[in-house]
Design a protein around this motif. Sequence first.
Motif, PDB file in Angstrom:
ATOM      1  N   GLN A 851      -1.963  -1.547  -4.731  1.00 40.69           N
ATOM      2  CA  GLN A 851      -1.419  -2.214  -5.919  1.00 40.69           C
ATOM      3  C   GLN A 851      -2.500  -3.026  -6.635  1.00 40.69           C
ATOM      4  O   GLN A 851      -2.605  -3.004  -7.859  1.00 40.69           O
ATOM      5  N   GLY A 859      -4.388   0.227 -14.563  1.00 38.71           N
ATOM      6  CA  GLY A 859      -3.681   1.494 -14.443  1.00 38.71           C
ATOM      7  C   GLY A 859      -4.318   2.625 -15.208  1.00 38.71           C
ATOM      8  O   GLY A 859      -3.617   3.486 -15.748  1.00 38.71           O
ATOM      9  N   GLN A 865      -4.066   5.720  -8.892  1.00 39.72           N
ATOM     10  CA  GLN A 865      -2.613   5.971  -8.938  1.00 39.72           C
ATOM     11  C   GLN A 865      -2.187   6.862  -7.775  1.00 39.72           C
ATOM     12  O   GLN A 865      -1.112   6.664  -7.198  1.00 39.72           O
ATOM     13  N   ALA A 869       0.511   5.936  -4.964  1.00 42.35           N
ATOM     14  CA  ALA A 869       1.655   6.798  -4.681  1.00 42.35           C
ATOM     15  C   ALA A 869       1.746   7.097  -3.184  1.00 42.35           C
ATOM     16  O   ALA A 869       2.829   7.050  -2.579  1.00 42.35           O
ATOM     17  N   ARG A 880       9.355   5.171  -5.822  1.00 40.54           N
ATOM     18  CA  ARG A 880       8.190   4.531  -6.434  1.00 40.54           C
ATOM     19  C   ARG A 880       6.954   5.413  -6.293  1.00 40.54           C
ATOM     20  O   ARG A 880       6.095   5.441  -7.166  1.00 40.54           O
ATOM     21  N   GLU A 884       4.646   6.473  -9.487  1.00 42.94           N
ATOM     22  CA  GLU A 884       3.221   6.197  -9.640  1.00 42.94           C
ATOM     23  C   GLU A 884       2.420   7.482  -9.785  1.00 42.94           C
ATOM     24  O   GLU A 884       1.438   7.529 -10.527  1.00 42.94           O
ATOM     25  N   LYS A 887       2.659   8.544 -13.309  1.00 43.04           N
ATOM     26  CA  LYS A 887       1.744   7.780 -14.174  1.00 43.04           C
ATOM     27  C   LYS A 887       0.321   8.331 -14.074  1.00 43.04           C
ATOM     28  O   LYS A 887      -0.401   8.404 -15.070  1.00 43.04           O
TER      29      LYS A 887
END
Length: 913
Positions: A851, A859, A865, A869, A880, A884, A887
């Motif tokens: 994170q 990001g 990412q 994930a 989640r 991610e 993204k």
Amino acid sequence: MDLATERFLRIEAIFQEAIEAPEKVRDLLIEVQCKGDSQLMSEVRLLLEACKAAEQVDETWRSEAGTRGVDSLSLRRVGPYEIDKLLGRGGMGAVYLAHRADGQFEQEVAVKLIDLPLATALFRERFRQERQILAELQHPYIARLLDGGVTSEGDLYLVMEYVDGRPIHQYCNERQLSLSERLGLFLHICEAVQFAHQHFVVHRDLKPDNILVAPDGTPRLLDFGTAKLISPTIDRLDRTLTREGYSSFTPQYASPEQILGRTITAATDTYSLGVLLYYLITCALPYELKELTLEEMIRVICETPPRRPEHQAGSHKKIDVDLEAILMKALRKEPQDRYRSAELLASDIRAYMARQPVAARKGGFRYRAGKFIRRNSVLLLVGSFLAISLLAGITGILWQSHQTNIQKRKAEARSADLRQLSNSLLSELDQAIRDLPGSTGAQKLLVSRVLDHLDRMAADARDDRQTQLDLASAYIQIGQVQGDGYFQNMGDTPGALSDFDKAIAIANSLSMLDRKDREALRVLALALRSRSETLFRAGRTPEAVPLIRQATSAFDILTADSNASASLLAEAANAYGVMGDELGQPMIGSLNDVYGAVAAYRTDLSLVIRARKTDASVARTLRVAAIASMRIGEIEMDTDPVQALRDLDVALQFLDAMPKGEQASFGSARTRSAVLHRQAISLNELGRYDEAARLFDQVYQADLKRQSADPLDTRLLEDLIGDLSDEADGYEYAADPALARNPADRPRNLRMAASLYAKAIPLAEKFLRQEPANENLQETLAELILDVDSLHFALHSPGETKHQEKDQLAILRRLAHDTADPFMLYAVANVFLRVEPRSLRDPQFTLHCAQGSVERSFGTIPAMQLALAKAYRVAGQTARSREEAGKGLAILPPQRPNEPKPRLRKLLEIEAR
């Protein structure tokens, strides 16, 4: 793109632009954007009417909700913030007043988010651009970005500093500020705009409503939603927006090139600053747009000269001719005739306020003399009374002058001798051994002989400009030999920084004495660049970046001269290359601003091309171009390895075009190895593991030969560690069941990876002994040891492990501290994701690191990412994890048809399922 889709996108873009504009200019903007297409204008207007009707329905619903005691806005949460009220709405989003509601601390903020029904991918990308721009623009006169993310509904949002202030023109008039006070406030705005330009950002919509002044008199520049970020990726987006009809500006403050749709540069903002200054001084605009038609706008702004300013802040006092000249220069029609930067405009304002000559006047001796007399009238009056007294002392002064000249000639002769000796030692000896393998020991001898000599020389050079310049240049060369990571060096970082400081102090003092001393400015730029790149290579990027920005700003001033020499252009190109490295070179502690990095590398290349046109014989220009192309390919390796291979091939072509003797030099040969190394990484990303392994072996053998010849050069140790570990990564990829073409080869691939990691360990240990405080090295060594043990565990051969897992994991936990950069956190998270045995894994700590890496990189890195994930999946949060991964896929460039799918895309798609 089919015609229907293209037309819809154009309608949408024009609609977004029109809805953001005030109602009184909407018809004008629609006419401008539709370019006479009546059907297109009709469709846009119908869409505006439908949107207005929808807003009325929404307002009615809110009113009814209020009568029921329900405030819909106050119930909406955006991250840890709770929305209080709507502040304003624009084409790309709405801005709300909000407060922090998670109990951490109290804070009022402005939250901007996309909440319009037509916020498609094109405008989401523009919104992401604004977030990236604001993240870089940390300046006291620019509204700060505090936070950013994605709402639970999937909308992007920014959290910005809330400025409770008044538009600058209202603030000035309400407080009845004097001319000098208005100019002082305007200088702050110029400082903010110059800072944005140094970050490759052109605002494009500077106007009073976008500049708020707080009650304490501090201005804040707002709204970078229309800004242009000068980088290839964003340029492509801007061209798309323009092609689809989006070209944002406020007519009264727009420059001629904006009206005509021409290239936007920093001069676009200086024009808008000129209009703003004109308005602040006269309370009127330089033009009057009566009809607000396209024809009227082109005629007035692009053809009609601006009105001469007649009164000051509402009074009837005539405007000073110098101030008028400043205004008229800022408002010239052609960009090249205006001030080229906000700093140059501010410089003339400061000169005006100090009663000094302003550049806009271009006055002769009489003008400058008059300025001098007005500034020094009292002193001149007193001086006239002293003249008789001075005459009486002429005889004594002449005698003293005669004695002084004798001493000065002796000092000059001594300085000349010292300078000749210094230049001989540095130029001849250093250049003779710098590219010679095994020369580190000789360099130590050189430094020990010369440093004492230079320090003695400094005492005799205080009044000799040329000797001081030579001295500063000598300190730069010595510093590079001591510890500049961009050169073969002795690894003495503190000694290098000390000598660069000496050079900066000398060059800065000379530059302050004479602002027009171009040679002093050049030496200062070189010293700043050298100190910056040394700090960067030592892992101190936050300290390095401001210095490289100062260096490039100095080079910008020098290279603005059309007669700049090829060697100067090459030096400036080098500085922009260093800036690119510090902003976004992957995985080595950069600021992770890949857009800014690519823009810097492109500037690097353009300067090299200009240098080649000026003088093709200038040494190293082709090598500089090769390095810039390599860096661009390096940024693309993970996300677009096919394009990376193309850019890396361009780098090899530059190297191949060099003279044979230059190709064989140490620096050029090492650059070639670096290009081939990155080609091998790109091949691994495309699953071409056998080709990559052969290329890695070729590079390793060349690097090993250089390192054996000079074992004290730490850069060569770093090269070897990278060769082995990156080749091992390829074997691990080949062993991954999700990527493997032949599962039966898995044991062999794991053994090869373990062997290569193990081979790199003693090299990392040796490197760490030389730089024990280097946290990146500490992480590298711990990761190599854990990789070897984990691979042996996976091969069911634990007897070959050294069972150091807990100790090494403890080192990684220590390195993942609160101030760790995103690349460190990413590396630690990856180790914890794959360490064996699984009982050593810590899902929550891994998630915390992953994170942190994503948050601190805003990001923007797909690989981070992917790690996040995976961390969510390991922590049991499958939804989640898919989010991610999605993204990460959104950040990747589009997959081109008939091209192989890169490793990173495959893994993200697996996590997103």
